[in-house]
Design a protein around this motif. Structure first.
Motif, PDB file in Angstrom:
ATOM      1  N   GLY A   1       0.782  -1.223   0.000  1.00 18.78           N
ATOM      2  CA  GLY A   1       0.000   0.000   0.000  1.00 18.78           C
ATOM      3  C   GLY A   1       0.813   1.271   0.000  1.00 18.78           C
ATOM      4  N   GLY A   2       1.986   1.264  -0.628  1.00 18.95           N
ATOM      5  CA  GLY A   2       2.841   2.431  -0.627  1.00 18.95           C
ATOM      6  C   GLY A   2       3.615   2.618   0.659  1.00 18.95           C
ATOM      7  N   ARG A   3       3.444   1.687   1.595  1.00 12.20           N
ATOM      8  CA  ARG A   3       4.152   1.732   2.871  1.00 12.20           C
ATOM      9  C   ARG A   3       5.195   0.631   2.917  1.00 12.20           C
TER      10      ARG A   3
ATOM     11  N   SER B   1       0.151  -9.518  13.293  1.00 13.68           N
ATOM     12  CA  SER B   1      -1.199  -9.158  12.856  1.00 13.68           C
ATOM     13  C   SER B   1      -1.416  -7.656  12.855  1.00 13.68           C
ATOM     14  N   GLU B   2      -0.999  -6.964  13.942  1.00  8.48           N
ATOM     15  CA  GLU B   2      -1.260  -5.531  14.033  1.00  8.48           C
ATOM     16  C   GLU B   2      -0.454  -4.734  13.011  1.00  8.48           C
ATOM     17  N   VAL B   3       0.772  -5.195  12.699  1.00  5.66           N
ATOM     18  CA  VAL B   3       1.610  -4.490  11.727  1.00  5.66           C
ATOM     19  C   VAL B   3       1.023  -4.617  10.324  1.00  5.66           C
ATOM     20  N   LEU B   4       0.701  -5.844   9.903  1.00  5.90           N
ATOM     21  CA  LEU B   4       0.179  -6.041   8.557  1.00  5.90           C
ATOM     22  C   LEU B   4      -1.233  -5.487   8.404  1.00  5.90           C
TER      23      LEU B   4
ATOM     24  N   MET C   1      -0.685  -1.911   7.608  1.00  9.70           N
ATOM     25  CA  MET C   1      -0.137  -1.689   6.278  1.00  9.70           C
ATOM     26  C   MET C   1      -1.191  -1.896   5.189  1.00  9.70           C
ATOM     27  N   TYR C   2      -2.028  -2.916   5.357  1.00 14.05           N
ATOM     28  CA  TYR C   2      -3.046  -3.205   4.350  1.00 14.05           C
ATOM     29  C   TYR C   2      -4.354  -2.458   4.598  1.00 14.05           C
TER      30      TYR C   2
END
Length: 290
Positions: free
Chosen positions: A231-233, A245-248, A251-252
């Motif tokens: 996602g550009g990140r 889980s919290e990181v992805l 990002m998504y």
């Protein structure tokens, strides 16, 4: 990180200043019009480090490799190899492409492809002297291809061909080894063989490895850090720091569940080609999170 034990290690790598990264990106940004693949990417890859690059299809993983190879211009920022701007055809970069079968009838033998990894950059007809032939023999032995050294590559199996591609990429003892999904289309046995060959070479001469993959599991025990693009990140860190889980989910921008079991990782809820997967997905359809 690993020590360099092979005396044939890259001369540039051997003489580089202590602490100098093999690869360095500063404020690196790549965009196509209004579509930003990644922005302000700062990254240092050290000698002997194994960096896995993950992310959904279309997030710029292969474009990153092309930029490092000098084949793709950044929108802004810089990329340096051993303290110098990257350039096309740099001899201290080895490249392993995705597994693609070579067309039948191609006359090149296995040893011919490996030889090109040593002298393919030279102008004119290649002259293969005794020293080069000995080096080719050593490389073929290191990837377990001695028995079919003189066999036309087109007649070899996909796994055997990929061994030769690894040999070609490492023949010049590169400081940096770029791998663009080298395990795709290979069965589990050949995935293990090829990933072990790459890791063994890394440990032998201290090459840094940048390894683009859709599935981290075959190399999970080898990876030092992960660069995850989405996602550009981007996120950079150890697998335990990034594959959460919290990181992805951030990002998504959608709920993502990361499951770890028996030393493997499964990501549930991410787009197709997201970067890490496991056979577990095929058994969780009833949860509606594939």
């Amino acid at each position: 990180m690993t020590e360099r034990a092979d005396p044939a290690a890259s001369a540039v790598l051997e003489t580089s200043k202590a602490g100098t990264p093999v690869l360095s990106l500063r404020s690196a940004t790549l965009a196509y019009g209004d579509r930003v693949l990644w922005k302000n990417l700062n990254l240092d890859v050290k000698p002997g480090e194994f960096l896995a690059v993950l992310g959904s299809n279309g997030t710029g993983k292969t474009s990153l490799l092309r930029a490092i190879l000098g084949q793709q211009q950044l929108s802004s920022g810089s990329i340096e190899l051993l303290g110098e701007p990257v350039r096309r055809g740099h001899r201290d970069i080895g490249y392993i492409p995705q597994q693609r079968l070579i067309e039948q009838g191609t006359p090149l033998r296995a040893r011919d492809l490996v030889t090109l990894g040593i002298n393919g950059h030279r102008w004119g007809l290649p002259v293969t002297g005794r020293k080069t032939r000995q080096q080719v023999d050593r490389v073929l032995a290191s990837v377990g291809a001695t028995s079919y050294a003189n066999v036309p590559v087109a007649t070899l199996s996909g796994g055997e061909q990929q061994r030769i591609r690894v040999g070609q990429a490492i023949a010049s003892n590169p400081a940096l080894l770029l791998c663009d999904e080298p395990l795709s289309s290979l069965d589990l046995n050949h995935q293990r063989v090829v990933s072990d060959l790459i890791d063994e070479r890394r440990r032998a001469i201290g090459s840094a490895v940048v390894f683009v993959t859709h599935d981290i599991n075959p190399v999970l025990d080898k990876v030092d850090r992960v660069l995850y693009l989405a996602g550009g990140r981007f996120r950079i860190g150890t697998p335990d720091e990034v594959l959460r889980s919290e990181v992805l989910s951030y990002m998504y921008n959608t709920p993502i569940e990361v499951i770890r079991t028996r030393g493997r990782v499964a990501v549930l809820g991410a787009p197709e080609g997201y970067g890490v997967h496991d056979h577990l997905e095929h058994h969780i359809d009833d949860r509606g999170q594939r």
